[in-house]
Design a protein around this motif. Structure first.
Motif, mmCIF file in Angstrom:
data_model
loop_
_atom_site.group_PDB
_atom_site.id
_atom_site.type_symbol
_atom_site.label_atom_id
_atom_site.label_comp_id
_atom_site.label_asym_id
_atom_site.label_seq_id
_atom_site.Cartn_x
_atom_site.Cartn_y
_atom_site.Cartn_z
ATOM 1 N N THR A 114 0.863 -1.176 0.000
ATOM 2 C CA THR A 114 -0.029 -0.199 0.036
ATOM 3 C C THR A 114 0.963 1.265 0.122
ATOM 4 O O THR A 114 1.800 1.240 0.852
ATOM 5 N N VAL A 115 0.691 2.295 -0.864
ATOM 6 C CA VAL A 115 1.433 3.126 -1.095
ATOM 7 C C VAL A 115 0.877 4.738 -1.151
ATOM 8 O O VAL A 115 -0.096 4.622 -2.113
ATOM 9 N N VAL A 116 0.900 5.346 -0.414
ATOM 10 C CA VAL A 116 0.370 6.762 -0.344
ATOM 11 C C VAL A 116 1.134 7.680 -1.379
ATOM 12 O O VAL A 116 2.398 7.631 -1.104
ATOM 13 N N VAL A 117 0.301 8.476 -2.116
ATOM 14 C CA VAL A 117 0.912 9.513 -2.954
ATOM 15 C C VAL A 117 0.321 10.568 -2.756
ATOM 16 O O VAL A 117 -0.760 10.949 -2.933
ATOM 17 N N LEU A 118 1.440 11.487 -2.082
ATOM 18 C CA LEU A 118 0.439 12.803 -1.405
ATOM 19 C C LEU A 118 1.250 13.838 -2.813
ATOM 20 O O LEU A 118 2.361 14.015 -2.923
ATOM 21 N N VAL A 152 3.373 12.959 -11.503
ATOM 22 C CA VAL A 152 2.451 12.233 -10.566
ATOM 23 C C VAL A 152 1.671 11.164 -11.207
ATOM 24 O O VAL A 152 1.381 9.839 -10.701
ATOM 25 N N PHE A 153 1.206 11.602 -12.321
ATOM 26 C CA PHE A 153 0.457 10.380 -13.207
ATOM 27 C C PHE A 153 1.367 9.319 -13.533
ATOM 28 O O PHE A 153 0.722 8.093 -13.329
ATOM 29 N N ALA A 192 0.663 -2.597 -7.155
ATOM 30 C CA ALA A 192 0.517 -1.855 -5.648
ATOM 31 C C ALA A 192 -0.842 -1.478 -5.365
ATOM 32 O O ALA A 192 -1.795 -1.327 -6.405
ATOM 33 N N LEU A 193 -1.201 -1.121 -4.169
ATOM 34 C CA LEU A 193 -2.438 -0.511 -3.975
ATOM 35 C C LEU A 193 -2.128 1.035 -3.601
ATOM 36 O O LEU A 193 -1.455 1.408 -2.759
ATOM 37 N N VAL A 194 -2.634 2.024 -4.655
ATOM 38 C CA VAL A 194 -2.679 3.308 -4.356
ATOM 39 C C VAL A 194 -3.368 3.900 -3.597
ATOM 40 O O VAL A 194 -4.362 3.784 -3.945
ATOM 41 N N ASP A 226 6.255 11.264 -1.570
ATOM 42 C CA ASP A 226 5.819 12.725 -1.375
ATOM 43 C C ASP A 226 6.182 13.637 -2.509
ATOM 44 O O ASP A 226 7.386 13.730 -2.589
ATOM 45 N N PHE A 227 5.511 14.364 -3.213
ATOM 46 C CA PHE A 227 5.758 15.289 -4.310
ATOM 47 C C PHE A 227 5.927 16.608 -3.752
ATOM 48 O O PHE A 227 5.184 17.023 -3.036
ATOM 49 N N ALA A 228 7.084 17.427 -4.145
ATOM 50 C CA ALA A 228 7.044 18.817 -3.911
ATOM 51 C C ALA A 228 5.793 19.409 -4.609
ATOM 52 O O ALA A 228 5.096 18.813 -5.623
#
Length: 446
Positions: free
Chosen positions: A51-55, A62-63, A74-76, A101-103
């Motif tokens: 499980t991966v969090v994308v902030l 990002v896409f 994975a689980l997004v 974590d994206f800027a």
């Protein structure tokens, strides 16, 4: 999802996939970047079932990152800095193995281990299936947010049939099903995604003007604010061919104003829920709020005035709540509707109803009358507890120009009495003293 990656790879490599911060990002670049990120994530320990969090907010990388994670099965969990859900609360429901974590500019990112163990039989069973997952959250406006698990590949499959490409702004946020649906719809048809610095009205108008945007998918609340300004005249918005609106009830007064401001633009009401997906829709051409909804993979049914939907693109289930589906796979939308042949008119959520002495009041009905009055910039109608009646109707109003409150109350009462039965007329009229919109540009009624 291999079909989608193959479509990107086969496209003209110079075709614009994104315009981000004024810079073009092509389908050739996107195809290469997805492959590059997939390899990097695998090398750094991201595995199937993690499980991966994308902030982040919208940006080409990002896409590409989200599709790379899906490629790895994975689980997004997409999240944004303006999210209506606290990250800690969300992760206590979904669990987490890694956080990306994206800027704010979307141009750089960090990956770190972020272990939040969660015991959930549904997640365990889904991981065993070896599929890519997508986890989204409700706004939690009626209580604790609900975590929704989707088969990500099934979500993508809705877009296998390639449609005409458009240049569009993904207005709805990345942590919203409508946002994911929009960006997949644009790219699966090899259109161009135009990102915006923020969702301020002037910013969106400038992006439409500068990049010849053809499609604006947005909310009634945003259109109400737009109609209250002169920005549609100050910017060149002539490239717009279609404006779609959904996620909440549209006031007829707002629709009429937008039709007048954009006479050559198709206005299309959309309908969808995170639990079942976004249905195809067709607004009735008479400028009303009647809409035909359905399309391949969707069925509709009305029971006791409530809309039910059965969908091939439904979520796997809630992670922290009982299933919202009956034994035959029908989902109760909680939306009360009127029916005219194969058209529906959405009256509002059952949970938003105001109960005045046993009589039901739909906030949108009252808001529509008030918005049509002079000097009204915006209004939100809510229920307030009352010892004798259970609830009373309260209207909170924003004005274009200052006006004595006593005068405002009198004319709003007269206008409502002329159009509505007495129990629907606001017992209180107040000036707005706080924001009424969530980060998702929807009215907050609680």
């Amino acid at each position: 999802m291999q079909w989608l990656l193959d479509r990107f790879a086969a496209a003209d490599p110079t075709l614009k996939a994104f315009v981000h911060k004024g810079q073009a990002f092509t389908y050739g670049q996107m195809s290469a970047r997805i492959a590059e990120l997939t390899a990097e994530l695998r090398e750094r320990g991201v595995k199937a079932g993690h499980t991966v969090v994308v902030l982040a907010d919208y940006a080409p990388d990002v896409f590409c990152m989200i599709l790379a994670l899906a490629s790895l099965k994975a689980l997004v969990v997409p999240m944004t800095r303006g999210s209506v859900i606290e990250e800690g609360e969300a992760l206590s429901i979904s669990g987490c193995d890694h956080a990306i974590d994206f800027a704010p500019d979307g141009l750089s990112w960090t990956l770190k281990a972020h272990e939040v163990p969660v015991s959930n039989p549904m997640l365990d069973e889904f991981r065993a299936s070896g599929k890519a997952g997508l986890i989204l959250f409700s706004s939690g406006s009626t209580g604790k947010p609900k975590g929704m698990l989707h088969d990500f590949e099934r979500v993508m499959d809705k877009f296998r049939v390639q449609r005409a490409p458009v240049v569009a702004i993904p207005f709805l946020m990345l942590d919203h099903f409508g946002g994911i649906n929009t960006i997949l719809a644009i790219t699966a048809s090899l259109g161009t995604v135009v990102t915006a610095e923020d969702r301020a009205i002037a910013t969106i108008c400038a992006a439409i003007q500068n990049h010849k945007v053809e499609l604006l998918p947005t909310t009634p609340s945003f259109l109400t604010l737009l109609a209250a300004t002169d920005l549609a005249q100050r910017y060149d918005l002539s490239s717009l061919k279609r404006i779609t609106y959904g996620t909440e009830t549209m006031p007829q007064a707002t629709l009429d104003r937008i039709r007048a401001r954009f006479p050559g633009v198709e206005l299309q009401q959309t309908y969808g829920l995170s639990e079942v997906g976004v249905l195809r829709s067709q607004s009735r051409p008479d400028g009303s709020l009647w809409v035909r909804i359905g399309g391949s993979g969707f069925e509709t049914q009305v029971r006791d005035g409530i809309l039910w939907i059965r969908s091939d693109y439904r979520m796997v289930g809630y992670l922290n709540a009982p299933s919202g589906f009956d034994a035959d796979g029908w989902f109760n939308t909680q939306d009360r509707v009127e029916v005219d042949g194969d058209y529906f008119r959405i009256l509002g959520r059952v949970t938003d109803l105001i109960n005045v002495g046993g009589q039901k009041v739909y906030p949108a009905e009252v808001e529509d009358v008030i918005l049509a009055q002079p000097n009204i910039a915006d209004v939100v109608v809510v229920g307030e507890k009352h010892a004798l009646l259970g609830q009373i109707v309260v209207a909170r109003i924003a004005l274009h120009e200052p006006e004595p409150l006593a005068d405002l109350r009198l004319r709003i009462r007269k206008a409502c009495l002329a159009k509505l039965t007495a129990y629907k007329v606001p017992a209180k009229v107040e000036m707005l003293d706080q924001a009424i919109y969530s980060a998702r540009f929807k009215k907050m009624r609680r």
